[in-house]
Design a protein around this motif. Structure first.
Motif: not given
Length: 168
Positions: A38-43, A48-51, A80-83, A92-93
């Motif tokens: 997530r640090g290297s791939e924040p977008n 984000v979902a797996y984190h 929720n952010q990932a969605i 993700i769903r």
């Protein structure tokens, strides 16, 4: 996503699945992998979902009730952010739906979210039968029924289970 990040994501997924079945060390390792990613791939919505999923499992395994709630809440926020980053992502769903299904309804009240996610997936399947394999559709129908039960809607839970006959 760079090749190395893709490998880390795949490794993290495998380790996380061990964590889902109760391996607390696997949960910690998966969280480390996904936090670094997530640090290297924040977008990257999948990261984000797996984190978020790993955070909710850290909450499950925490000793202190406050830490349990805080980690689970933080994980839900990430999901929720990932969605919001990728609302049409099947993966993700499914991930968020599964997490919401397992969180205590009395505390988190997220059966409605699980219902939304599972309904979204089944609606996509109805539009395109190749969207999901049949065994996954059956699992999602059962999960949707459970989500309705958790939300206190027994009638809808039974109605949903009738869809299993249509899939078979």
């Amino acid at each position: 996503m760079k090749n190395n990040a893709a490998k880390q994501l795949e490794e993290g997924r495998k380790i996380l699945m061990k964590g889902v079945t109760g391996d607390k060390q696997a949960v910690k390792k998966a969280h480390e992998i996904f936090a670094a990613l997530r640090g290297s791939e924040p977008n990257n919505a999948i990261v984000v979902a797996y984190h978020g999923s790993a955070l909710t499992l850290l909450g499950r395994d925490a000793a202190q009730p406050i830490e349990k709630a805080d980690k689970a809440e933080e994980g839900l926020n990430s999901l929720n952010q990932a969605i919001s980053m990728d609302p049409n992502s099947k993966e993700i769903r499914l991930l968020r739906g599964k997490v919401c299904l397992r969180l205590p309804e009395s505390f988190f009240q997220c059966s409605k979210i699980a219902i939304q996610d599972f309904t979204f997936l089944l609606d996509q399947y109805k539009k395109d039968a190749n969207y999901l394999p049949k065994n996954q559709v059956q699992e999602i129908i059962k999960d949707l029924s459970t989500a309705y039960q958790n939300a206190g809607n027994e009638a809808e839970a039974k109605k949903v289970l009738q869809q299993l006959d249509e899939v078979n």
